[in-house]
Structure formats: structure tokens, C-alpha cells
Design an enzyme around this catalytic site. Structure first.
Site, PDB file in Angstrom:
ATOM      1  N   ARG A 100      -7.651  -3.726   1.038  1.00  0.00           N
ATOM      2  CA  ARG A 100      -7.614  -4.591   2.205  1.00  0.00           C
ATOM      3  C   ARG A 100      -8.335  -3.978   3.398  1.00  0.00           C
ATOM      4  O   ARG A 100      -8.939  -4.677   4.199  1.00  0.00           O
ATOM      5  CB  ARG A 100      -6.157  -4.862   2.582  1.00  0.00           C
ATOM      6  CG  ARG A 100      -6.021  -5.669   3.850  1.00  0.00           C
ATOM      7  CD  ARG A 100      -4.642  -5.527   4.440  1.00  0.00           C
ATOM      8  NE  ARG A 100      -3.651  -6.183   3.622  1.00  0.00           N
ATOM      9  CZ  ARG A 100      -2.347  -5.902   3.717  1.00  0.00           C
ATOM     10  NH1 ARG A 100      -1.921  -4.982   4.547  1.00  0.00           N
ATOM     11  NH2 ARG A 100      -1.491  -6.541   2.964  1.00  0.00           N
ATOM     12  N   TYR A 101      -8.221  -2.677   3.554  1.00  0.00           N
ATOM     13  CA  TYR A 101      -8.836  -1.974   4.679  1.00  0.00           C
ATOM     14  C   TYR A 101     -10.092  -1.273   4.176  1.00  0.00           C
ATOM     15  O   TYR A 101     -10.219  -0.970   2.993  1.00  0.00           O
ATOM     16  CB  TYR A 101      -7.873  -0.928   5.225  1.00  0.00           C
ATOM     17  CG  TYR A 101      -6.616  -1.489   5.853  1.00  0.00           C
ATOM     18  CD1 TYR A 101      -6.657  -2.136   7.081  1.00  0.00           C
ATOM     19  CD2 TYR A 101      -5.388  -1.358   5.217  1.00  0.00           C
ATOM     20  CE1 TYR A 101      -5.501  -2.625   7.665  1.00  0.00           C
ATOM     21  CE2 TYR A 101      -4.223  -1.850   5.798  1.00  0.00           C
ATOM     22  CZ  TYR A 101      -4.289  -2.474   7.020  1.00  0.00           C
ATOM     23  OH  TYR A 101      -3.148  -2.955   7.597  1.00  0.00           O
ATOM     24  N   ARG A 155      -9.331   2.660   2.582  1.00  0.00           N
ATOM     25  CA  ARG A 155      -8.177   3.082   1.783  1.00  0.00           C
ATOM     26  C   ARG A 155      -7.709   1.964   0.856  1.00  0.00           C
ATOM     27  O   ARG A 155      -7.851   0.782   1.186  1.00  0.00           O
ATOM     28  CB  ARG A 155      -7.025   3.551   2.666  1.00  0.00           C
ATOM     29  CG  ARG A 155      -6.619   2.587   3.774  1.00  0.00           C
ATOM     30  CD  ARG A 155      -6.093   3.418   4.955  1.00  0.00           C
ATOM     31  NE  ARG A 155      -5.435   2.620   5.987  1.00  0.00           N
ATOM     32  CZ  ARG A 155      -6.091   1.939   6.929  1.00  0.00           C
ATOM     33  NH1 ARG A 155      -7.415   1.874   6.925  1.00  0.00           N
ATOM     34  NH2 ARG A 155      -5.423   1.284   7.870  1.00  0.00           N
ATOM     35  N   CYS A 190      11.224   0.756 -10.719  1.00  0.00           N
ATOM     36  CA  CYS A 190      11.870   1.449  -9.610  1.00  0.00           C
ATOM     37  C   CYS A 190      13.272   1.849 -10.051  1.00  0.00           C
ATOM     38  O   CYS A 190      13.813   1.268 -10.995  1.00  0.00           O
ATOM     39  CB  CYS A 190      11.997   0.534  -8.390  1.00  0.00           C
ATOM     40  SG  CYS A 190      10.419  -0.099  -7.814  1.00  0.00           S
ATOM     41  N   CYS A 192      15.237  -3.282  -5.045  1.00  0.00           N
ATOM     42  CA  CYS A 192      15.723  -3.701  -3.736  1.00  0.00           C
ATOM     43  C   CYS A 192      15.599  -5.214  -3.655  1.00  0.00           C
ATOM     44  O   CYS A 192      14.542  -5.766  -3.980  1.00  0.00           O
ATOM     45  CB  CYS A 192      14.889  -3.051  -2.635  1.00  0.00           C
ATOM     46  SG  CYS A 192      14.709  -1.270  -2.878  1.00  0.00           S
ATOM     47  N   CYS A 201      12.566  -6.721  -1.703  1.00  0.00           N
ATOM     48  CA  CYS A 201      11.249  -6.145  -1.985  1.00  0.00           C
ATOM     49  C   CYS A 201      10.115  -7.147  -1.748  1.00  0.00           C
ATOM     50  O   CYS A 201      10.181  -8.288  -2.175  1.00  0.00           O
ATOM     51  CB  CYS A 201      11.187  -5.666  -3.431  1.00  0.00           C
ATOM     52  SG  CYS A 201       9.593  -4.932  -3.841  1.00  0.00           S
ATOM     53  N   ARG A 207       7.257  -6.976  -3.103  1.00  0.00           N
ATOM     54  CA  ARG A 207       6.567  -7.224  -4.373  1.00  0.00           C
ATOM     55  C   ARG A 207       7.550  -7.719  -5.420  1.00  0.00           C
ATOM     56  O   ARG A 207       7.428  -7.445  -6.614  1.00  0.00           O
ATOM     57  CB  ARG A 207       5.844  -5.964  -4.872  1.00  0.00           C
ATOM     58  CG  ARG A 207       4.811  -5.484  -3.889  1.00  0.00           C
ATOM     59  CD  ARG A 207       3.577  -4.840  -4.501  1.00  0.00           C
ATOM     60  NE  ARG A 207       2.675  -4.485  -3.416  1.00  0.00           N
ATOM     61  CZ  ARG A 207       2.624  -3.270  -2.847  1.00  0.00           C
ATOM     62  NH1 ARG A 207       3.369  -2.272  -3.307  1.00  0.00           N
ATOM     63  NH2 ARG A 207       1.804  -3.045  -1.847  1.00  0.00           N
ATOM     64  N   ASP A 249       8.344  -9.161   5.453  1.00  0.00           N
ATOM     65  CA  ASP A 249       7.297 -10.123   5.100  1.00  0.00           C
ATOM     66  C   ASP A 249       7.953 -11.434   4.677  1.00  0.00           C
ATOM     67  O   ASP A 249       9.100 -11.450   4.246  1.00  0.00           O
ATOM     68  CB  ASP A 249       6.453  -9.559   3.959  1.00  0.00           C
ATOM     69  CG  ASP A 249       5.712  -8.300   4.381  1.00  0.00           C
ATOM     70  OD1 ASP A 249       5.149  -8.312   5.488  1.00  0.00           O
ATOM     71  OD2 ASP A 249       5.721  -7.319   3.616  1.00  0.00           O
ATOM     72  N   ASP A 255       3.049  -7.162   9.058  1.00  0.00           N
ATOM     73  CA  ASP A 255       1.906  -7.268   8.168  1.00  0.00           C
ATOM     74  C   ASP A 255       1.469  -8.729   8.243  1.00  0.00           C
ATOM     75  O   ASP A 255       2.194  -9.621   7.801  1.00  0.00           O
ATOM     76  CB  ASP A 255       2.328  -6.878   6.749  1.00  0.00           C
ATOM     77  CG  ASP A 255       1.254  -6.060   6.063  1.00  0.00           C
ATOM     78  OD1 ASP A 255       0.072  -6.227   6.420  1.00  0.00           O
ATOM     79  OD2 ASP A 255       1.602  -5.276   5.160  1.00  0.00           O
ATOM     80  N   LYS A 282      -1.808  -4.749   9.180  1.00  0.00           N
ATOM     81  CA  LYS A 282      -0.606  -4.461   9.959  1.00  0.00           C
ATOM     82  C   LYS A 282      -0.932  -4.483  11.448  1.00  0.00           C
ATOM     83  O   LYS A 282      -1.914  -3.898  11.880  1.00  0.00           O
ATOM     84  CB  LYS A 282      -0.057  -3.090   9.578  1.00  0.00           C
ATOM     85  CG  LYS A 282       0.472  -3.031   8.154  1.00  0.00           C
ATOM     86  CD  LYS A 282       0.993  -1.650   7.828  1.00  0.00           C
ATOM     87  CE  LYS A 282       1.415  -1.533   6.380  1.00  0.00           C
ATOM     88  NZ  LYS A 282       0.265  -1.602   5.432  1.00  0.00           N
TER      89      LYS A 282
HETATM   90  C1  LIG Z   1       0.014  -0.690   4.529  1.00  0.00           C
HETATM   91  C2  LIG Z   1      -1.176  -0.731   3.730  1.00  0.00           C
HETATM   92  C3  LIG Z   1      -2.112   0.310   3.769  1.00  0.00           C
HETATM   93  C4  LIG Z   1      -1.903   1.574   4.595  1.00  0.00           C
HETATM   94  O1  LIG Z   1      -1.861   1.314   5.941  1.00  0.00           O
HETATM   95  P1  LIG Z   1      -1.758   2.536   6.968  1.00  0.00           P
HETATM   96  O2  LIG Z   1      -1.591   1.871   8.283  1.00  0.00           O
HETATM   97  O3  LIG Z   1      -3.006   3.333   6.828  1.00  0.00           O
HETATM   98  O4  LIG Z   1      -0.558   3.336   6.568  1.00  0.00           O
HETATM   99  C5  LIG Z   1      -3.252   0.188   3.011  1.00  0.00           C
HETATM  100  N1  LIG Z   1      -3.486  -0.896   2.250  1.00  0.00           N
HETATM  101  C6  LIG Z   1      -2.614  -1.917   2.203  1.00  0.00           C
HETATM  102  C7  LIG Z   1      -2.918  -3.077   1.341  1.00  0.00           C
HETATM  103  C8  LIG Z   1      -1.414  -1.868   2.919  1.00  0.00           C
HETATM  104  O5  LIG Z   1      -0.543  -2.871   2.854  1.00  0.00           O
HETATM  105  S1  SF4 Z   2      11.108  -1.881  -2.045  1.00  0.00           S
HETATM  106 FE1  SF4 Z   2      10.318  -2.740  -3.975  1.00  0.00          FE
HETATM  107  S2  SF4 Z   2       8.789  -1.276  -4.700  1.00  0.00           S
HETATM  108 FE2  SF4 Z   2      10.046  -0.225  -3.150  1.00  0.00          FE
HETATM  109  S3  SF4 Z   2      11.674   0.788  -4.321  1.00  0.00           S
HETATM  110 FE3  SF4 Z   2      12.480  -1.176  -3.664  1.00  0.00          FE
HETATM  111  S4  SF4 Z   2      12.045  -2.554  -5.393  1.00  0.00           S
HETATM  112 FE4  SF4 Z   2      10.747  -0.745  -5.653  1.00  0.00          FE
END
Ligand SMILES: *Cc1c(COP(=O)(O)O)cnc(C)c1O
Ligand code: SF4
Length: 344
Positions: free
Chosen positions: A90-91, A94, A103, A107, A110, A112, A271, A308, A315
Site C-alpha cells: 500500500r505504501y 514497505r 493465531c 480475537c 480482528c 482480518r 476498522d 486506517d 493511516k
Molecule cells: C500499517 C501498515 C503498514 C505500516 O505502517 P507504518 O505506519 O509504517 O507502521 C504498512 N502497510 C500496510 C498495508 C499497513 O496497513
Molecule cells: S488481531 Fe487478528 S491477526 Fe492479530 S492475533 Fe488477533 S486474530 Fe490474530
């Protein structure tokens, strides 16, 4: 099999078992678990003091997860930003590398939720190799964030293989690991794991504590072992209604994290993910909490509060309105609410 792997195997995954353990309604629990898997590690289970408490709320399925809440399963459009399965790019510089979908605790909030714990999303070897190839071929990537799922549920050998491959890529400057294991399965942080991790510096770990009750002697020892291996530790907390959406709880959490050598990094606004709507606290509440931290306690205990942005826009930090322009001066608002003029 290592001890942590045995303990993980002994986790609660069955709705009926949970229902008889806590004398609650198994039928609605199992309807939720059919859709969104449950796993509660023995350590995390032992932190529950009574049904409905902040630990319980984070890990015990709730019928509200099935409510039609009008929310999307992937509001951040992670799947659209995925050039190859298990990479989110996305960025510019990174990527997030989703190395597993398992996991130690699933959670309930979560982000995801659409894929964690689902066997159909398990990461196959070819997919992992394709992800590594993508990073090798994309020279803009200088920061790789291993996430999931929880990358520390991979075996030491598997994890070391990934770190070795990533370290061989000259443009990858740093590696981060996002893990909730220090909270949910602290015995996973073995001296052997730490010895291995230590040879792949610069390595950073962000963990995920949400409540002061999660800071136990076991989790504190786990963090000490990581910190002693020279790994800077950060923390990402999610603002959760009924768990930590009040100033006293959040302040105590941030302060306790510092005592175990973990530096608060982000507080995340929830989110807008399908099945998690009942956890969303108002943004106003989050801003009030940030106001109550700044100046009132150590600057080190002040993370960024971020949203986000939907659609994968990244973010965005939310700051209490501490500064405004007035003609040719700045008005600074101090933490006690008084304003001071400052030349531009
Ligand atoms: C949060 C996130 C990051 C890392 O963000 P930082 O602000 O550098 O910690 C990188 N990629 C994605 C898709 C994210 O959601
Ligand atoms: S927030 Fe989601 S990815 Fe993170 S530990 Fe909990 S279940 Fe796993």
C-alpha cells in the site's frame, strides 16, 4: 514437539467445550464459530476472571458477530492492493507479508476476520515463494512487515528460513514482526527463538496488548527475553468498546507497557470490518483519551491515535486540536487547556 506447541494444541476451539466450561449457551456460540473460528490458548483462558470481563470479550464468540451490520469484510481493500497473494503493498517503501493465517487466540475484533483461522486461506509453499520473489523484484521495498495471522506461530525453522531469504535481499533494510504471542502464548518466546532472531538484526517487533490485565509476569518475561535480544518492542492497541475505551484503563495500559520495556506505537480506531461493529468506540472518545494522555503522563506513554482510511488510503493520525493560527501568531493549547501565543 516443543512445550508451546503442546500448549497451543490444548487450546479451546470447540463451542460446546467452552459452553460447559463457563455454563453458557452452546448453541449460539457454535453458530458463530461455524463462521468465524474460535481459539483460546490455555494462557489467555487463565486470564478470564469472570464472563463478560475485558479478556472474555476479546476472545469469546458473540452472537452480534453475525448481525447484518452493513459493514464490509475488507474495507481497507487489502485484496486490491495485493500484487501476489499474501503481500499487501500500500505504501511506497514497505509491504505487509502475511506469512500464516493461524493465531494463538482468534480475537473477535480482528480486522482480518475474513481469513484468520480459515483453512482455505492457509499459506502454501508456492504462495510464500511467490511473495519472496515479489519482494526480491521490487527494489522500492526497504521494510518488510511479517504479519498474518501470527508469524510467531511458525516453527523456529520455518521462520528462520523466511528471515534468511529476506536478509539476502540487499534492498530490504529492516524487518518487522507483528505478533500477539507475548500476550496470548508467552511461552512461545523461548530462549532458543530469541537466539535465532538475534542474528537477523535490524529486527523490530510490534506486539498487541489491549488491556492492563494482559500484562502478566509471563508476558513480561517474554518481552524481557525479546528486549534482551536487542529487539526494540512497540505496541499496537485497538480501541475497543467495553474493553479499553476509557482514559484510566488506557493510561494504565500505556504506563504498564513501559514497565515491561514496550513502547506504545499506535492506538488504532477499529476498522469498519463486518462482524466487529459492536466493538467500535466513537472517534470522539479516542480523541478524549489522547487528550488525557498528552502532558498528563510520560511522553513515552503517548502513541499516535490512527484511523486506517477506508479504501486503502493509509493511516491518518488524529491529534487533539492543540494548535491554531491567529493572524501572525500561533496559538498553542497546553495540556491543562490554557493557550499561549507563539510567533510564527
Ligand atoms: C500499517 C501498515 C503498514 C505500516 O505502517 P507504518 O505506519 O509504517 O507502521 C504498512 N502497510 C500496510 C498495508 C499497513 O496497513
Ligand atoms: S488481531 Fe487478528 S491477526 Fe492479530 S492475533 Fe488477533 S486474530 Fe490474530
Amino acid at each position: 514437539m516443543e512445550k508451546w506447541q503442546k500448549n497451543l494444541k490444548a487450546s479451546l476451539i470447540d463451542a460446546d467445550e467452552l459452553a460447559s466450561y463457563f455454563h453458557c449457551d452452546g448453541e449460539s456460540l457454535s453458530r458463530v464459530v461455524d463462521k468465524y473460528p474460535m481459539r483460546i490458548s490455555p494462557h489467555y483462558l487463565s486470564l478470564i476472571q469472570s464472563p463478560g470481563d475485558p479478556i472474555w470479550r476479546q476472545c469469546v464468540p458473540d452472537i452480534r458477530e453475525l448481525q447484518e451490520d452493513g459493514l464490509l469484510s475488507d474495507p481497507l481493500e487489502e485484496e486490491n492492493l495485493s500484487p501476489t497473494p499474501c503481500i499487501i503493498h500500500r505504501y511506497p517503501d514497505r509491504v505487509v507479508f502475511l506469512a500464516t493465517t493461524s493465531c494463538a487466540v482468534y480475537c473477535r475484533f480482528c480486522m482480518r476476520k475474513r481469513k484468520v483461522g480459515c483453512s482455505s486461506f492457509e499459506v502454501q509453499t508456492e504462495i510464500l515463494e511467490a511473495a519472496i520473489r515479489y519482494i526480491e523484484e521490487t527494489s522500492a521495498v526497504r521494510d518488510v512487515i511479517l504479519s498474518g495471522g501470527d508469524p510467531l506461530l511458525l516453527s523456529d525453522d520455518h521462520l528462520e528460513y523466511l528471515l534468511q531469504r529476506l536478509r539476502k535481499i540487499s534492498h530490504v533494510e529492516i524487518v518487522r514482526i507483528g505478533t500477539r504471542v507475548p500476550v496470548t502464548l508467552p511461552e512461545r518466546i523461548t530462549p532458543k527463538l530469541c537466539r535465532m532472531l538475534k542474528s537477523y538484526h535490524p529486527l523490530f517487533i510490534n506486539t498487541h496488548f489491549n488491556h492492563p490485565l494482559e500484562v502478566t509476569s509471563a508476558s513480561s518475561e517474554a518481552c524481557a527475553r525479546l528486549a534482551d535480544a536487542g529487539i526494540p518492542l512497540g505496541n499496537q492497541t485497538v480501541l475497543l468498546k467495553g474493553v479499553n475505551d476509557d482514559l484510566e484503563t488506557m493510561k494504565r495500559l500505556m504506563q504498564k507497557l513501559l514497565t515491561i520495556r514496550v513502547r506504545p506505537y499506535y492506538i488504532h480506531q477499529m476498522d469498519m470490518v463486518k462482524g466487529t461493529g459492536h466493538f467500535r468506540a466513537e472517534v470522539k472518545r479516542g480523541i478524549e483519551i489522547m487528550k488525557g494522555l498528552r502532558g498528563h503522563t510520560s511522553g513515552l506513554a503517548n502513541p499516535y491515535y490512527v484511523i486506517d482510511a477506508p479504501g486503502g488510503k493509509g493511516k491518518v493520525p488524529l491529534l487533539p486540536d492543540s494548535v491554531c493560527f491567529k493572524e501572525d501568531t500561533l496559538l498553542l493549547r497546553g495540556y491543562q487547556g490554557d493557550t499561549v501565543e507563539y510567533p510564527l
